[in-house]
Design a protein around this motif. Structure first.
Motif, PDB file in Angstrom:
ATOM      1  N   ALA A 226      -0.478  -0.870 -12.210  1.00  0.00           N
ATOM      2  CA  ALA A 226      -0.287   0.027 -11.064  1.00  0.00           C
ATOM      3  C   ALA A 226      -1.024  -0.500  -9.834  1.00  0.00           C
ATOM      4  O   ALA A 226      -0.507  -0.435  -8.714  1.00  0.00           O
ATOM      5  CB  ALA A 226      -0.770   1.434 -11.412  1.00  0.00           C
ATOM      6  N   GLN A 227      -2.222  -1.033 -10.029  1.00  0.00           N
ATOM      7  CA  GLN A 227      -2.983  -1.581  -8.909  1.00  0.00           C
ATOM      8  C   GLN A 227      -2.266  -2.780  -8.303  1.00  0.00           C
ATOM      9  O   GLN A 227      -2.210  -2.924  -7.076  1.00  0.00           O
ATOM     10  CB  GLN A 227      -4.384  -1.990  -9.362  1.00  0.00           C
ATOM     11  N   LEU A 228      -1.713  -3.633  -9.141  1.00  0.00           N
ATOM     12  CA  LEU A 228      -0.981  -4.794  -8.631  1.00  0.00           C
ATOM     13  C   LEU A 228       0.271  -4.358  -7.876  1.00  0.00           C
ATOM     14  O   LEU A 228       0.604  -4.925  -6.831  1.00  0.00           O
ATOM     15  CB  LEU A 228      -0.619  -5.741  -9.777  1.00  0.00           C
ATOM     16  N   GLN A 229       0.963  -3.351  -8.394  1.00  0.00           N
ATOM     17  CA  GLN A 229       2.152  -2.826  -7.719  1.00  0.00           C
ATOM     18  C   GLN A 229       1.772  -2.257  -6.353  1.00  0.00           C
ATOM     19  O   GLN A 229       2.447  -2.510  -5.354  1.00  0.00           O
ATOM     20  CB  GLN A 229       2.822  -1.748  -8.580  1.00  0.00           C
ATOM     21  N   GLU A 230       0.680  -1.508  -6.313  1.00  0.00           N
ATOM     22  CA  GLU A 230       0.214  -0.919  -5.055  1.00  0.00           C
ATOM     23  C   GLU A 230      -0.172  -2.010  -4.058  1.00  0.00           C
ATOM     24  O   GLU A 230       0.155  -1.924  -2.867  1.00  0.00           O
ATOM     25  CB  GLU A 230      -0.990  -0.017  -5.339  1.00  0.00           C
ATOM     26  N   LEU A 231      -0.834  -3.044  -4.540  1.00  0.00           N
ATOM     27  CA  LEU A 231      -1.220  -4.156  -3.671  1.00  0.00           C
ATOM     28  C   LEU A 231       0.014  -4.864  -3.125  1.00  0.00           C
ATOM     29  O   LEU A 231       0.087  -5.185  -1.937  1.00  0.00           O
ATOM     30  CB  LEU A 231      -2.102  -5.141  -4.440  1.00  0.00           C
ATOM     31  N   ARG A 232       1.008  -5.100  -3.991  1.00  0.00           N
ATOM     32  CA  ARG A 232       2.243  -5.751  -3.557  1.00  0.00           C
ATOM     33  C   ARG A 232       2.929  -4.925  -2.470  1.00  0.00           C
ATOM     34  O   ARG A 232       3.365  -5.455  -1.447  1.00  0.00           O
ATOM     35  CB  ARG A 232       3.200  -5.958  -4.725  1.00  0.00           C
ATOM     36  N   GLU A 233       3.023  -3.605  -2.678  1.00  0.00           N
ATOM     37  CA  GLU A 233       3.672  -2.735  -1.694  1.00  0.00           C
ATOM     38  C   GLU A 233       2.919  -2.748  -0.370  1.00  0.00           C
ATOM     39  O   GLU A 233       3.534  -2.774   0.703  1.00  0.00           O
ATOM     40  CB  GLU A 233       3.774  -1.313  -2.245  1.00  0.00           C
ATOM     41  N   HIS A 234       1.597  -2.742  -0.441  1.00  0.00           N
ATOM     42  CA  HIS A 234       0.790  -2.772   0.779  1.00  0.00           C
ATOM     43  C   HIS A 234       1.030  -4.071   1.556  1.00  0.00           C
ATOM     44  O   HIS A 234       1.205  -4.050   2.779  1.00  0.00           O
ATOM     45  CB  HIS A 234      -0.690  -2.632   0.428  1.00  0.00           C
TER      46      HIS A 234
END
Length: 109
Positions: free
Chosen positions: A62-70
């Motif tokens: 989830a953290q990686l997904q959030e970072l990618r979206e950011h």
């Protein structure tokens, strides 16, 4: 972030080699003290260890997904700024051309 993860993986592997048991096998045998269920070992300890591993896996995902979206949002923002700067640059170049034309017209008089 990856180097920390790699180091943790290597250290976990080293600890596993030196211990007699696996994740969730009970206190002092590789499972460590992770609560009364894990301390008891057996199937419940292993199940709890598996749940914990799954929790951290999902959290990291989830953290990686959030970072990618950011980062994708930042890319879109900067692309928009780039377009705006191109338009402003074009307007300035047009204005410079107009001023040069006026200067030439004044020079002919």
């Amino acid at each position: 972030m990856l180097s920390v993860s790699r180091a943790a993986t290597r250290m976990t592997g080293m600890v596993a080699r030196f211990s007699a048991g696996g994740h969730g096998d009970g206190a002092g045998r590789g499972g460590g003290s992770g609560g009364s269920i894990r301390d008891a070992g057996g199937a419940f300890g292993k199940m709890e260890a598996a749940r914990e591993d799954e929790y951290f896996y999902k959290k990291q995902k989830a953290q990686l997904q959030e970072l990618r979206e950011h980062i994708q949002e930042e890319v879109k923002h900067h692309e928009g700024q780039l377009e705006n700067h191109k338009k402003v640059l074009e307007r300035h170049q047009q204005r410079i051309s107009e001023i040069e034309a006026q200067e030439r017209a004044l020079g002919k008089e």
